[in-house]
Write an enzyme that holds these catalytic residues in place. Structure first.
Site, PDB file in Angstrom:
ATOM      1  N   HIS A 264      11.663  16.911   5.906  1.00  0.00           N
ATOM      2  CA  HIS A 264      11.137  15.804   5.095  1.00  0.00           C
ATOM      3  C   HIS A 264       9.626  15.987   4.854  1.00  0.00           C
ATOM      4  O   HIS A 264       9.159  15.988   3.714  1.00  0.00           O
ATOM      5  CB  HIS A 264      11.410  14.483   5.830  1.00  0.00           C
ATOM      6  N   GLU A 265       8.891  16.184   5.935  1.00  0.00           N
ATOM      7  CA  GLU A 265       7.433  16.315   5.788  1.00  0.00           C
ATOM      8  C   GLU A 265       7.081  17.612   5.047  1.00  0.00           C
ATOM      9  O   GLU A 265       6.132  17.644   4.260  1.00  0.00           O
ATOM     10  CB  GLU A 265       6.734  16.261   7.157  1.00  0.00           C
ATOM     11  N   HIS A 268       7.235  16.859   1.428  1.00  0.00           N
ATOM     12  CA  HIS A 268       5.994  16.198   0.987  1.00  0.00           C
ATOM     13  C   HIS A 268       4.887  17.245   0.815  1.00  0.00           C
ATOM     14  O   HIS A 268       4.150  17.258  -0.157  1.00  0.00           O
ATOM     15  CB  HIS A 268       5.517  15.204   2.052  1.00  0.00           C
ATOM     16  N   GLU A 294       7.945  10.784  -2.338  1.00  0.00           N
ATOM     17  CA  GLU A 294       9.122  10.617  -1.480  1.00  0.00           C
ATOM     18  C   GLU A 294      10.326  11.369  -2.051  1.00  0.00           C
ATOM     19  O   GLU A 294      11.208  11.808  -1.303  1.00  0.00           O
ATOM     20  CB  GLU A 294       9.420   9.121  -1.307  1.00  0.00           C
TER      21      GLU A 294
HETATM   22 ZN    ZN Z   1       8.247  10.380   3.340  1.00  0.00          ZN
END
Ligand code: ZN
Length: 499
Positions: A264-265, A268, A294
């Site tokens: 997830h990170e 980003h 996101e």
């Molecule tokens: Zn996030």
């Protein structure tokens, strides 16, 4: 020096101040000893003050106006001017006194909220929450007066998702409510119980961290332009071109949160690593919105990280790094990565229920800002909304109205960006899948470059040149809708739960 150079060099100076503040904040969350708090708080507030001073300096407004006269048919310069004016208008709209009261109240509210949540004591938090709400309304009114938005809630929303409005979001959320609430109920009624053993075991932080690094590097996170550290809550912090850092935390008995958190990170961070160097430090050199941001994290976490194609490649790495996973297969893992369980806690929510948590907050926030609900009524409203949308009621306010940090931070209008991210990620992935020949085959062989390249050239390279909704439409050929996301969720619940 041309007017354009003057404008852009003033902007680059502000970006540098922002970058310095980001380094200090990153350090605060990862390395700083506890006693450094007071000094660090002071340094950060001085930097924020300097940045605000420069942003509202009449000389900057003059430089932007002078550059605006040179736009002619230079689309990029026109977009630079547009974005700069938007930020300056927002920053100038809030009177200094209001900004100071707001910053003071927020930092006090955070401490009060932490204690109130630990004690499950809403009454302890209620007075400062009432102050936060009053200040948010005051800020919203100032933003509406400055022409930022037509309604107070839209003005707050615009701070996180520029250009988004309730009018645009409400139909999307209505579709999610209509489709997801019954779907989640039929999953619960299906009686199917997923075996979660494939994701459970005893794994050290070092083992999970090694696996996370292998996977982050493979999908395209550039460790030469970033690093991975531990923190209490995972986050991504970009300091500008060439330095975008991520953090993670692990659970010793379940590898999902650690590994998918890193993906997830990394999603980003790959967005920020992909912003073009030519726009660095300029108004266009940043992420478009939190929703777009996101979408990039969710795409790598969910569309990729939970897929069979991905695990076809990743399984040997799992076996190598996490002992006791030898018996895990792609199919058993796929089910364990797609459990659907209505719960009261947003941060533990699965893909199918997550947007219902956001819908609950979106509805309550609108009532709060409209003045339709008092602070004292919030705990009951919270529980009733959860009961209606998810069929569950929290046992305690700690897992109810007190669970999130956002309101204590004064971040009203932030939540909808999570759902936007989920919807956009599904729509972008479908478009990439149509555009890239045999995308899932590439992923199954560990070749993530075609997907990252598609995201680079359709999303990252533009920086802030287009609004979020324009960007989605350009990249996918259609306006944002909930269709791709709902199709994705339905196909998963069909496969895993047979409903
Ligand atoms: Zn996030």
């Amino acid at each position: 020096m041309t007017a354009t150079d003057t404008f852009l060099s003033k902007w680059a100076d502000m970006a540098a101040l922002g970058s310095a503040a980001a380094v200090l904040s990153w350090d605060q969350e990862t390395k700083m000893p506890p006693k450094g708090q007071a000094t660090r708080g002071r340094a950060l507030s001085v930097l924020a003050g300097l940045r605000h001073q420069q942003m509202t300096d009449p000389a900057l407004a003059d430089a932007i106006d002078a550059a605006a006269d040179l736009v002619a048919d230079d689309d990029v310069l026109a977009a630079q001017v547009r974005e700069a004016r938007r930020e300056v208008t927002r920053a100038s709209a809030i009177p200094g006194d209001l900004a100071r009261r707001s910053a003071e109240t927020r930092s006090r509210a955070l401490n009060v909220w932490q204690q109130a949540r630990a004690d499950a004591d809403f009454d302890a938090f209620a007075p400062v929450l009432a102050e936060i709400i009053a200040l948010s309304k005051e800020e919203a009114a100032a933003l509406v007066d400055a022409g930022i938005a037509d309604t107070p809630y839209d003005a707050l929303l615009d701070g996180y998702e520029p250009g988004a409005t309730v009018e645009q979001l409400a139909p999307l959320f209505d579709e999610l409510r209509t489709e997801l609430s019954p779907l989640v109920r039929s999953v619960a009624e299906s009686g199917v119980v997923i075996d979660e053993a494939p994701v459970r075991g005893e794994f050290t932080e070092a083992q999970q961290g090694e696996l996370g690094r292998v996977i982050a590097a493979a999908i395209g996170y550039d460790f030469e332009a970033g690093r991975l550290d531990r923190s209490a809550h995972p986050f991504t912090s970009g300091f500008g071109h060439g330095d975008v850092r991520i953090t993670w935390r692990s659970e010793s008995d379940d590898f999902r949160s650690g590994l998918l958190g890193i993906m997830h990170e990394a999603g980003h961070a790959m967005y920020e690593q992909g912003l073009p160097e030519s726009l660095a430090g300029s108004p266009l050199g940043e992420a478009v919105s939190l929703g777009i941001h996101e979408s990039q994290s969710r795409l790598w976490e969910n569309q990729v990280g939970r897929s069979k194609a991905f695990w076809t490649w990743a399984l040997p790495h799992l076996h190598e790094h996490l002992p006791g996973t030898d018996g895990v297969t792609v199919d058993t893992l796929f089910s364990a990565l797609h459990t659907v369980t209505p719960s009261t806690v947003r941060v533990e929510a699965d893909e199918a229920t997550y947007n219902l948590h956001i819908l609950a907050r979106f509805e309550m926030e609108r009532q709060i800002i409209a003045g339709d609900v008092s602070v004292a009524e919030l705990p009951d409203l919270w529980d009733a909304t959860y009961d209606e949308l998810l069929g569950v009621r929290p046992d305690s306010v700690a897992d109810g109205v007190l669970q999130d940090i956002h309101w204590a931070m004064g971040a009203i209008g932030y939540f909808p960006t999570y759902t936007l991210g989920n919807l956009i990620s599904a729509q972008l992935y479908d478009a990439a899948d149509e555009a890239v020949p045999d995308l899932s085959g590439a992923i199954a062989s560990g070749n993530f470059a075609p997907l990252l390249e598609w995201l680079r050239s359709n999303v990252h390279v533009h920086g802030r040149r287009y609004s979020a909704s324009e960007l989605v439409e350009r990249a996918t050929g259609r306006p944002l809708s909930s269709t791709a996301f709902l199709t994705y969720i339905r196909s998963i619940t069909k496969e895993v739960y047979g409903v």
